[in-house]
Design a protein around this motif. Structure first.
Motif, PDB file in Angstrom:
ATOM      1  N   MET A   8      84.278  24.997 -37.397  1.00 18.31           N
ATOM      2  CA  MET A   8      83.311  24.048 -37.098  1.00 18.31           C
ATOM      3  C   MET A   8      83.543  23.524 -35.617  1.00 18.31           C
ATOM      4  O   MET A   8      82.444  23.619 -34.914  1.00 18.31           O
ATOM      5  CB  MET A   8      83.630  22.640 -37.857  1.00 18.31           C
ATOM      6  CG  MET A   8      83.254  22.764 -39.486  1.00 18.31           C
ATOM      7  SD  MET A   8      83.132  21.038 -40.250  1.00 18.31           S
ATOM      8  CE  MET A   8      84.791  20.319 -40.149  1.00 18.31           C
ATOM      9  N   ALA A  23      83.374  27.656 -33.438  1.00 17.09           N
ATOM     10  CA  ALA A  23      82.189  28.328 -33.505  1.00 17.09           C
ATOM     11  C   ALA A  23      80.825  27.424 -33.533  1.00 17.09           C
ATOM     12  O   ALA A  23      79.813  27.774 -33.238  1.00 17.09           O
ATOM     13  CB  ALA A  23      82.095  28.961 -34.932  1.00 17.09           C
ATOM     14  N   GLY A  24      81.083  26.022 -34.050  1.00 16.40           N
ATOM     15  CA  GLY A  24      79.996  25.001 -33.717  1.00 16.40           C
ATOM     16  C   GLY A  24      80.041  24.183 -32.643  1.00 16.40           C
ATOM     17  O   GLY A  24      79.372  24.790 -31.763  1.00 16.40           O
ATOM     18  N   TYR A  25      80.835  23.457 -32.536  1.00 14.78           N
ATOM     19  CA  TYR A  25      80.664  22.506 -31.311  1.00 14.78           C
ATOM     20  C   TYR A  25      81.081  23.020 -30.231  1.00 14.78           C
ATOM     21  O   TYR A  25      80.093  22.847 -29.276  1.00 14.78           O
ATOM     22  CB  TYR A  25      81.684  21.356 -31.661  1.00 14.78           C
ATOM     23  CG  TYR A  25      81.708  20.250 -30.312  1.00 14.78           C
ATOM     24  CD1 TYR A  25      80.488  19.374 -30.159  1.00 14.78           C
ATOM     25  CD2 TYR A  25      82.482  20.029 -29.602  1.00 14.78           C
ATOM     26  CE1 TYR A  25      80.037  18.596 -29.313  1.00 14.78           C
ATOM     27  CE2 TYR A  25      82.505  19.060 -28.397  1.00 14.78           C
ATOM     28  CZ  TYR A  25      81.269  18.516 -28.479  1.00 14.78           C
ATOM     29  OH  TYR A  25      80.948  17.589 -27.304  1.00 14.78           O
ATOM     30  N   LYS A  81      78.623  26.079 -29.152  1.00 11.41           N
ATOM     31  CA  LYS A  81      77.135  25.672 -28.833  1.00 11.41           C
ATOM     32  C   LYS A  81      77.135  24.819 -27.804  1.00 11.41           C
ATOM     33  O   LYS A  81      75.927  24.917 -27.076  1.00 11.41           O
ATOM     34  CB  LYS A  81      76.444  25.271 -30.096  1.00 11.41           C
ATOM     35  CG  LYS A  81      76.690  26.036 -31.202  1.00 11.41           C
ATOM     36  CD  LYS A  81      76.170  27.507 -30.845  1.00 11.41           C
ATOM     37  CE  LYS A  81      76.502  28.495 -32.122  1.00 11.41           C
ATOM     38  NZ  LYS A  81      76.456  30.044 -31.508  1.00 11.41           N
ATOM     39  N   VAL A 111      77.159  27.251 -24.956  1.00 12.79           N
ATOM     40  CA  VAL A 111      75.708  27.965 -24.812  1.00 12.79           C
ATOM     41  C   VAL A 111      74.839  27.248 -24.162  1.00 12.79           C
ATOM     42  O   VAL A 111      73.823  27.587 -23.271  1.00 12.79           O
ATOM     43  CB  VAL A 111      75.449  28.731 -26.028  1.00 12.79           C
ATOM     44  CG1 VAL A 111      73.918  29.046 -26.346  1.00 12.79           C
ATOM     45  CG2 VAL A 111      76.369  29.606 -26.374  1.00 12.79           C
ATOM     46  N   ALA A 112      74.619  25.975 -24.650  1.00 13.68           N
ATOM     47  CA  ALA A 112      73.360  25.173 -24.195  1.00 13.68           C
ATOM     48  C   ALA A 112      73.419  24.797 -22.812  1.00 13.68           C
ATOM     49  O   ALA A 112      72.621  24.739 -21.884  1.00 13.68           O
ATOM     50  CB  ALA A 112      73.517  23.725 -24.864  1.00 13.68           C
ATOM     51  N   GLN A 113      74.819  24.602 -22.146  1.00 12.65           N
ATOM     52  CA  GLN A 113      75.036  24.363 -20.714  1.00 12.65           C
ATOM     53  C   GLN A 113      74.820  25.546 -19.765  1.00 12.65           C
ATOM     54  O   GLN A 113      74.132  25.416 -18.839  1.00 12.65           O
ATOM     55  CB  GLN A 113      76.296  23.872 -20.578  1.00 12.65           C
ATOM     56  CG  GLN A 113      76.739  22.333 -20.899  1.00 12.65           C
ATOM     57  CD  GLN A 113      77.560  21.745 -20.532  1.00 12.65           C
ATOM     58  OE1 GLN A 113      78.219  22.006 -19.194  1.00 12.65           O
ATOM     59  NE2 GLN A 113      78.637  20.940 -20.950  1.00 12.65           N
ATOM     60  N   GLN A 140      72.376  27.806 -20.648  1.00 12.96           N
ATOM     61  CA  GLN A 140      71.124  27.702 -20.584  1.00 12.96           C
ATOM     62  C   GLN A 140      70.497  27.038 -19.556  1.00 12.96           C
ATOM     63  O   GLN A 140      69.437  27.236 -19.131  1.00 12.96           O
ATOM     64  CB  GLN A 140      70.680  27.669 -22.053  1.00 12.96           C
ATOM     65  CG  GLN A 140      70.886  28.573 -23.157  1.00 12.96           C
ATOM     66  CD  GLN A 140      70.092  29.928 -22.931  1.00 12.96           C
ATOM     67  OE1 GLN A 140      68.997  30.069 -22.109  1.00 12.96           O
ATOM     68  NE2 GLN A 140      70.434  31.073 -23.504  1.00 12.96           N
ATOM     69  N   ALA A 194      72.862  32.718 -22.185  1.00 13.93           N
ATOM     70  CA  ALA A 194      73.807  32.809 -23.321  1.00 13.93           C
ATOM     71  C   ALA A 194      73.536  32.972 -24.560  1.00 13.93           C
ATOM     72  O   ALA A 194      72.680  32.557 -25.158  1.00 13.93           O
ATOM     73  CB  ALA A 194      74.793  31.592 -23.137  1.00 13.93           C
ATOM     74  N   LEU A 195      74.382  33.569 -25.510  1.00 14.99           N
ATOM     75  CA  LEU A 195      74.266  33.972 -26.766  1.00 14.99           C
ATOM     76  C   LEU A 195      75.498  33.701 -27.639  1.00 14.99           C
ATOM     77  O   LEU A 195      76.508  34.799 -27.349  1.00 14.99           O
ATOM     78  CB  LEU A 195      73.533  35.081 -27.033  1.00 14.99           C
ATOM     79  CG  LEU A 195      73.045  35.374 -28.711  1.00 14.99           C
ATOM     80  CD1 LEU A 195      71.756  36.079 -28.688  1.00 14.99           C
ATOM     81  CD2 LEU A 195      74.247  35.925 -29.351  1.00 14.99           C
ATOM     82  N   GLY A 196      76.008  32.947 -28.338  1.00 13.72           N
ATOM     83  CA  GLY A 196      77.406  32.643 -28.933  1.00 13.72           C
ATOM     84  C   GLY A 196      77.376  33.483 -30.272  1.00 13.72           C
ATOM     85  O   GLY A 196      76.548  33.762 -30.783  1.00 13.72           O
ATOM     86  N   LEU A 197      78.703  33.958 -30.112  1.00 17.52           N
ATOM     87  CA  LEU A 197      78.808  34.935 -31.333  1.00 17.52           C
ATOM     88  C   LEU A 197      80.163  34.599 -31.815  1.00 17.52           C
ATOM     89  O   LEU A 197      81.282  34.356 -31.076  1.00 17.52           O
ATOM     90  CB  LEU A 197      79.083  36.451 -30.820  1.00 17.52           C
ATOM     91  CG  LEU A 197      77.708  37.134 -30.246  1.00 17.52           C
ATOM     92  CD1 LEU A 197      77.800  38.238 -29.909  1.00 17.52           C
ATOM     93  CD2 LEU A 197      76.649  37.040 -31.374  1.00 17.52           C
ATOM     94  N   THR A 198      80.593  34.496 -33.209  1.00 20.70           N
ATOM     95  CA  THR A 198      81.814  34.749 -34.000  1.00 20.70           C
ATOM     96  C   THR A 198      81.700  36.492 -33.918  1.00 20.70           C
ATOM     97  O   THR A 198      80.891  37.211 -33.837  1.00 20.70           O
ATOM     98  CB  THR A 198      81.904  34.227 -35.122  1.00 20.70           C
ATOM     99  OG1 THR A 198      81.023  34.851 -36.111  1.00 20.70           O
ATOM    100  CG2 THR A 198      81.537  32.752 -35.080  1.00 20.70           C
TER     101      THR A 198
END
Lengths: 261, 261
Positions: B74, B77-79, B82, B85-87, B89, B95-99
């Protein structure tokens, strides 16, 4: 044009581990371009309780304050999305999870409303089809969770049905799209208490009649409005039914098929 | 070969909102192919406390039971992923987030150890460079979080330094790689209590000497072993220093540069 199947699964199946596993096995077996969109489920509500973050709902929509946004980002983009991706990978489906922020796939804005402050709830502005198309062409299966962003650094909580509809519309110029909304019922029901009263084919005219007669229950109206709106914008086929019967929905053997006429 | 900059940021900067923002602004401004790898930070520990899930550490590694895995999935990979990634962008970096589960990018196995059961801790088996290369060629910036999978449906908690090193090695056949490990200190220090005692250039021979003399502190050893191992496997340049000085690290003005001789 190539076929693209877009399936939205709702919270009820996400909350049921064994049903979700079976669904993902069936989904992985679909031999076509495909995108999965998932909603939330009860885990976010439970986590909010554990963290003493009280939840508010207005018209069935969660009011997303900063604490709630953090929780749904953790649960939707983290736990649920990655659990689904890992299970699809185990079933031989090359899944890749995305929020709207990843690759700027879904840009949204904070909802503006005359009387209600929804907090960090986002309404979709645009879908970038280029990354989704690149991924599909490489044999990948995008798995979208209902978190978007505003391109100014703000993550936003967005309705998954809407994401499914917007993605379907945006991609309809490039693919023949079948959009499937799966939920806990067998399809659109003529009698909400009778699971055997599935309307096999629902047209715009019939839908208007049923709404006038008050026979379509409240929760179905936004879903069906979404479905007809998608058809109007180029989506070839919309089907509503049970996630457990995904193959039958695709074959046309079960569920409700939505059509113009 | 094209240059590729791989930067690993540690927990201390993730825990500091304003430092993280500044770092992400600087990172977004780097005009080259780039990959960001982030660690955890204290948020997972705090969330575990709120959820009454007690945490165990053995040799500085978290023992990952099922409840902890859910929490780190959580949070990482989540908070965290993302939010980053949002910042990025917002700063114009696509940016593109990956596990490791996403696109099967990092496959790992549950750690096997003679005496300690680490739980759901994963050691890396392989990195799939094809998806990373596709994303980079499309101008995207992969943002990797330290969650991997075993391709059998199991997510695993994996050391972020190791992910950085393995990604750098795997991609070194395709790119000229600069690998940057950023952490809370100015670089590798000759005197751990003196931030001005940065070793400008550290060779294998010098490192051996310092280890023998007991001058390299415990936490640095796995980081430096990783760094030398990366160099041995084709990575062009490894630099260790402060995330707040990323531009100076890239210019060679600050930090410790690791080299064979």
């Amino acid at each position: 044009m190539d076929k693209l199947i877009i399936i939205k699964i709702g919270g009820n199946i996400i909350d049921d581990e064994s049903k979700l596993s079976l669904f993902l096995r069936d989904f992985a077996a679909i031999n076509a371009n495909k995108i999965l969109i998932h909603g939330g489920g009860k885990l976010a509500t439970r986590l909010a309780e554990q963290m003493n973050a009280p939840q508010q709902l207005v018209d069935g929509r969660r009011i997303t304050d900063a604490a709630t946004l953090k929780i749904v980002t953790m649960v939707y983009a983290g736990y649920i999305n990655k659990t689904i991706v890992a299970q699809l990978q185990a079933n031989g489906c090359n899944a890749l999870g995305l929020t709207g922020a990843d690759g700027n796939v879904i840009r949204a804005h904070k909802r503006v409303h005359a009387t209600i402050d929804y907090g960090f709830v986002g309404d979709v502005d645009s879908i970038d089809v280029s990354l989704l198309t690149t991924l599909l062409r490489q044999g990948l299966c995008p798995v979208l969770c209902p978190i978007t962003h505003d391109k100014n650094g703000q993550l936003l909580n967005t309705n998954a049905d809407t994401i499914a509809q917007e993605a379907a519309k945006a991609l309809s110029a490039l693919f023949d799209i079948e959009l499937i909304y799966s939920f806990e019922k067998n399809g659109v029901l003529l009698d909400v208490d009778n699971e055997n009263s599935v309307i096999k084919k629902l047209t715009v005219a019939h839908y208007s009649e049923l709404k006038t007669e008050g026979k379509i229950f409240a929760g179905m109206i936004p879903k069906l409005d979404n479905a007809f709106s998608a058809l109007k914008c180029g989506v070839k086929k919309v089907i509503i039914g049970k996630a457990e019967e995904i193959q039958e929905l695709l074959n046309g053997d079960k569920g409700t098929s939505i059509s113009h006429d």
